[in-house]
Design an enzyme around this catalytic site. Structure first.
Site, PDB file in Angstrom:
ATOM      1  N   ASN A 449      40.828  -0.354  -6.175  1.00 24.46           N
ATOM      2  CA  ASN A 449      40.448   0.188  -7.479  1.00 24.46           C
ATOM      3  C   ASN A 449      40.485  -0.928  -8.519  1.00 24.46           C
ATOM      4  O   ASN A 449      41.553  -1.478  -8.808  1.00 24.46           O
ATOM      5  CB  ASN A 449      41.399   1.306  -7.902  1.00 24.46           C
ATOM      6  CG  ASN A 449      41.037   1.887  -9.269  1.00 24.46           C
ATOM      7  OD1 ASN A 449      40.145   2.718  -9.378  1.00 24.46           O
ATOM      8  ND2 ASN A 449      41.707   1.441 -10.318  1.00 24.46           N
ATOM      9  N   GLU A 450      39.320  -1.298  -9.026  1.00 23.26           N
ATOM     10  CA  GLU A 450      39.168  -2.206 -10.176  1.00 23.26           C
ATOM     11  C   GLU A 450      39.886  -3.542 -10.011  1.00 23.26           C
ATOM     12  O   GLU A 450      40.484  -4.054 -10.957  1.00 23.26           O
ATOM     13  CB  GLU A 450      39.651  -1.519 -11.450  1.00 23.26           C
ATOM     14  CG  GLU A 450      38.838  -0.291 -11.823  1.00 23.26           C
ATOM     15  CD  GLU A 450      39.231   0.296 -13.176  1.00 23.26           C
ATOM     16  OE1 GLU A 450      40.029  -0.337 -13.904  1.00 23.26           O
ATOM     17  OE2 GLU A 450      38.740   1.389 -13.508  1.00 23.26           O
ATOM     18  N   ASN A 500      33.616   3.316 -11.901  1.00 26.22           N
ATOM     19  CA  ASN A 500      34.512   3.766 -12.959  1.00 26.22           C
ATOM     20  C   ASN A 500      33.866   3.407 -14.293  1.00 26.22           C
ATOM     21  O   ASN A 500      33.898   2.240 -14.706  1.00 26.22           O
ATOM     22  CB  ASN A 500      35.876   3.094 -12.840  1.00 26.22           C
ATOM     23  CG  ASN A 500      36.638   3.520 -11.598  1.00 26.22           C
ATOM     24  OD1 ASN A 500      36.210   4.413 -10.865  1.00 26.22           O
ATOM     25  ND2 ASN A 500      37.779   2.904 -11.355  1.00 26.22           N
ATOM     26  N   TYR A 506      35.703   3.996 -23.780  1.00 30.19           N
ATOM     27  CA  TYR A 506      36.049   2.582 -23.918  1.00 30.19           C
ATOM     28  C   TYR A 506      34.806   1.828 -24.379  1.00 30.19           C
ATOM     29  O   TYR A 506      34.218   1.030 -23.649  1.00 30.19           O
ATOM     30  CB  TYR A 506      36.574   2.013 -22.601  1.00 30.19           C
ATOM     31  CG  TYR A 506      37.887   2.609 -22.161  1.00 30.19           C
ATOM     32  CD1 TYR A 506      39.029   2.472 -22.948  1.00 30.19           C
ATOM     33  CD2 TYR A 506      37.994   3.316 -20.984  1.00 30.19           C
ATOM     34  CE1 TYR A 506      40.235   3.025 -22.557  1.00 30.19           C
ATOM     35  CE2 TYR A 506      39.196   3.869 -20.570  1.00 30.19           C
ATOM     36  CZ  TYR A 506      40.319   3.723 -21.368  1.00 30.19           C
ATOM     37  OH  TYR A 506      41.517   4.277 -20.966  1.00 30.19           O
ATOM     38  N   TRP A 592      38.111  11.774 -14.503  1.00 28.06           N
ATOM     39  CA  TRP A 592      39.442  11.202 -14.721  1.00 28.06           C
ATOM     40  C   TRP A 592      40.034  11.876 -15.944  1.00 28.06           C
ATOM     41  O   TRP A 592      39.600  11.630 -17.043  1.00 28.06           O
ATOM     42  CB  TRP A 592      39.364   9.689 -14.933  1.00 28.06           C
ATOM     43  CG  TRP A 592      40.722   9.064 -14.958  1.00 28.06           C
ATOM     44  CD1 TRP A 592      41.499   8.786 -16.042  1.00 28.06           C
ATOM     45  CD2 TRP A 592      41.474   8.645 -13.816  1.00 28.06           C
ATOM     46  NE1 TRP A 592      42.686   8.241 -15.669  1.00 28.06           N
ATOM     47  CE2 TRP A 592      42.702   8.141 -14.306  1.00 28.06           C
ATOM     48  CE3 TRP A 592      41.254   8.683 -12.449  1.00 28.06           C
ATOM     49  CZ2 TRP A 592      43.697   7.649 -13.451  1.00 28.06           C
ATOM     50  CZ3 TRP A 592      42.232   8.181 -11.621  1.00 28.06           C
ATOM     51  CH2 TRP A 592      43.438   7.671 -12.117  1.00 28.06           C
ATOM     52  N   LYS A 613      43.740  12.092 -20.712  1.00 30.31           N
ATOM     53  CA  LYS A 613      42.364  12.383 -20.292  1.00 30.31           C
ATOM     54  C   LYS A 613      42.276  13.601 -19.375  1.00 30.31           C
ATOM     55  O   LYS A 613      41.193  13.947 -18.893  1.00 30.31           O
ATOM     56  CB  LYS A 613      41.757  11.177 -19.575  1.00 30.31           C
ATOM     57  CG  LYS A 613      41.581   9.935 -20.439  1.00 30.31           C
ATOM     58  CD  LYS A 613      40.822   8.860 -19.680  1.00 30.31           C
ATOM     59  CE  LYS A 613      40.785   7.567 -20.453  1.00 30.31           C
ATOM     60  NZ  LYS A 613      42.119   6.919 -20.509  1.00 30.31           N
TER      61      LYS A 613
END
Length: 663
Positions: A449-450, A500, A506, A592, A613
């Site tokens: 993940n990321e 994502n 953001y 999310w 969130k």
């Protein structure tokens, strides 16, 4: 009281809890709701056949948050320590207040008596998880260490225990924040959630015969069911059994595998013989074919078979294990999305953390059932279990209710170029796959993940190695990854990809999501993409006037600021889902997040220490407006929902009313 291998454990609030081990015959899911006395009767019958004994170790632990160098010793005085029960974490409160939280060692000690009747048996201790590094001692002697905070682990303690006497089990657990320059590190090195410490799942002693199904193959069940050539006409299943002979002589055994349908009827069986050398293990493969199988078809029809694997020596049953079998076939098309059993099947749902207000990660199976009920109520067909291996009960619930699963290892954000770190990632991937191999709800093994967005070594070699390991361990499932910098090489390693993307939260505008997806899809037409994360913060205590019926959108709140009105979150999801629904090539989407959760480093929204969130509040009690937006879209049951019910103090008497409905 104890009846064979079925334990009737007294519970102050709910009467008796039944612990079933092994099966004389499978219990179909419909039996779980039969009258109480009937369950007791059937469990008693099963107990008479099962030689494996599981003894819960969840009550009467002594706990100290801190370190004592000699806390493992039998003579150590723990009388002033706190009394706790498992699951337990020491970060359930300070990990959610935004004021920093304790990361360091903690000690657990428990005294228990092991019956002298078991003196000719093997004894194992098994923990559901420990965050993050655990050192286990029995009667003052070091048994072993486990590095990794989210998988189960087990040790053979036969040579450490005293039968007929009181035994001491001591566990040092440490969630100290890792130094990224340290070459001996455990994944994850960092993450946007609270890294709880403690024994936050259950523990047990397991007593077996000398010849038994292995418990030490990364704490797997010792039975692996591999589906091959599944169609509506037939299904082939390879049943691999991992045997262990801890006696001092070579022994011959018979392994019998029987597949039962939901009604308890035998649909296939296989029998094989083998000999096992002393103090060694051996694997045996058996083949079975089911004609005209009843397929596991997601939320529409989550049909489960039961596979009972029994190990005999002559007529004596030595060990037994029951595993679920859900037969299905599937594929992901880069243009047309996900297909289940040859039919298009829309995958949508939300991501999920193990977390609840004032509990942290030490949630119970009742909490998991509550989460599953919310998944089913909203109409989800999929859940992404982020960002680590979850408790085994959640995978079972997904099997039984037809919810497709993406599950992953905690390879998040930062990596280091060290052999020990890479080996720990491999270990956690092997644990994830082998412990959960038989769950039909799992379709995707998540690799990372990321990890592309942090400065550091090139992640591609590590990702390629882990991807190859996952394909070797389980060629029947797809590998996947969640990436937010989606044009970097690591995003092209796994079979399929999740993006994502937080346009409108953001930075940017929520309406940018559609053009972005179209551009990425056109540039990489052979690459299957979905949305593994998208979302916006929202507080049920913060509201602002919005011209809901007019052309004006709510004002974009400052992401890291204190103001996260519920109305903007709802608007964000209205726009995002409309964008996703229009694009058939988006093979899945997971919001999310399902619930607000603890992330103690955050200083934003109504409450510091919380990622807000979620579609539901952290205490799981209040569903936000955005939850009902998705319920209208996903759940076919007719409903009407009027938004803004919590917005009771307004600046004007003339208000716009927004209604969600599928009627």
């Amino acid at each position: 009281m104890e009846n064979g291998s079925t334990l009737y454990v007294p519970c102050k609030k709910r009467g008796w809890t039944i612990r079933k081990v092994g099966n004389l015959f499978p219990i179909p899911s419909s039996v779980y709701c039969v009258p109480f006395l009937s369950v007791l009767w059937m469990s008693s019958v099963i107990a008479q056949s099962s030689p494996r004994i599981e003894i819960p170790l969840n009550d009467d632990w002594r706990f100290f948050r801190g370190n004592f160098v000699n806390a493992f010793e039998i003579s150590f005085d723990d009388s002033l320590w706190e009394k706790v029960c498992l699951p337990h974490t020491w970060n359930n409160l300070d990990g959610q207040d935004g004021g920093g939280y304790y990361r360091g060692p903690g000690w657990y000690r428990k005294h228990c008596t092991i019956s002298e009747n078991y003196s000719a048996k093997r004894v194992f201790v098994k923990f559901g998880a420990a965050g993050m590094i655990a050192d286990v001692y029995v009667n003052g002697r070091f048994v072993g260490e486990h590095r990794g905070g989210f998988a189960a682990f087990a040790f053979d303690v036969t040579g450490f225990v005293s039968f007929g006497k009181t035994n001491l089990i001591a566990v040092k657990v440490d969630n100290t924040s890792p130094d990224v320059s340290d070459k001996c590190t455990v994944a994850p090195l960092s993450a946007d959630f609270t890294m709880d410490g403690g024994l936050y799942r259950t523990a047990e002693l397991i007593v077996t015969n000398d010849i038994h199904l292995s418990l030490l193959d990364y704490a797997s069940p010792g039975v692996f069911l591999t589906q091959k050539n599944v169609t509506a006409g037939s299904a082939a299943v390879t049943i691999s059994t991992d045997l262990r002979n801890d006696s001092k002589s070579t022994e011959g055994v018979v392994v019998k595998a029987v597949i039962y349908d939901r009604g308890g009827r035998i649909v296939a069986e296989a029998t094989g013989k083998t000999r096992i050398n002393p103090m060694t293990g051996k694997k045996i493969d058996q083949e079975a074919t089911i004609s005209k199988p009843h397929l596991w078809n997601g939320r529409l029809d989550p049909y489960l078979y039961s596979v009972v694997v029994s190990v005999y020596q002559q007529d004596k049953l030595l060990d037994e294990m029951t595993q679920p079998l859900g037969l299905r076939y599937y594929r992901v098309d880069p243009e047309k999305g996900f297909f289940l059993n040859g039919t298009p099947y829309k995958l949508h749902g939300f991501c999920l953390h193990e977390d609840k207000k004032d509990k942290g990660r030490a949630i119970t199976d009742d909490d998991r059932r509550e989460e599953m009920n919310d998944l089913l109520d909203i109409g989800a067909t999929m859940v992404r279990l982020a960002h680590y291996q979850h408790g085994e009960a959640m995978y079972r619930l997904c099997d039984e209710n037809g919810v497709a699963v993406w599950t992953e290892i905690p390879l998040i954000d930062y990596i280091v170029d060290s052999k020990s770190f890479a080996e720990n990632c491999r270990q956690q991937l092997l644990e994830l796959i082998r412990q959960n191999y038989n769950h039909p709800s799992i379709f995707f093994w998540g690799i990372f993940n990321e990890i592309e967005n942090a400065k550091g070594p090139d992640p591609v070699p590590l990702v390629k190695d882990l991807n190859a390991l996952a394909k070797k361990e389980d060629p029947t499932r797809l590998t996947t990854s969640a990436a937010n910098m989606n044009d970097l090489p690591a995003a092209f390693v796994t079979d399929v990809l999740g993006l994502n993307k937080y346009f409108g939260w953001y930075g940017g505008n929520v309406r940018e999501l559609g053009p972005y997806l179209d551009r990425w899809h056109n540039e990489h037409p052979g690459r299957a993409i979905g949305l593994s994360e998208y979302g916006a913060g929202g507080s049920i205590y913060q509201h602002e006037e919005v011209q809901a019926a007019g052309p004006l959108a709510p004002e974009h709140p400052r992401t890291n600021g204190p103001w996260h009105p519920e109305e903007y979150q709802a608007y964000f999801h209205e726009q995002s889902w409309n964008t996703i629904e229009e694009r058939q090539y988006v093979w899945f989407s997971t919001v999310w997040n399902g619930f607000d959760f603890a992330s103690d480093s955050r200083r934003e929204g109504f409450q510091p220490g919380i990622n807000d969130k979620g579609l539901i509040t952290q205490d799981h009690s209040t569903k936000k407006d955005s939850y009902y937006w998705y319920k209208v879209q996903w759940n076919p049951s007719p409903m009407v929902y009027i938004t803004g019910k919590r917005f009771t103090k307004r600046d004007t008497s003339l208000i716009s009313v927004k209604v969600y409905s599928n009627a």
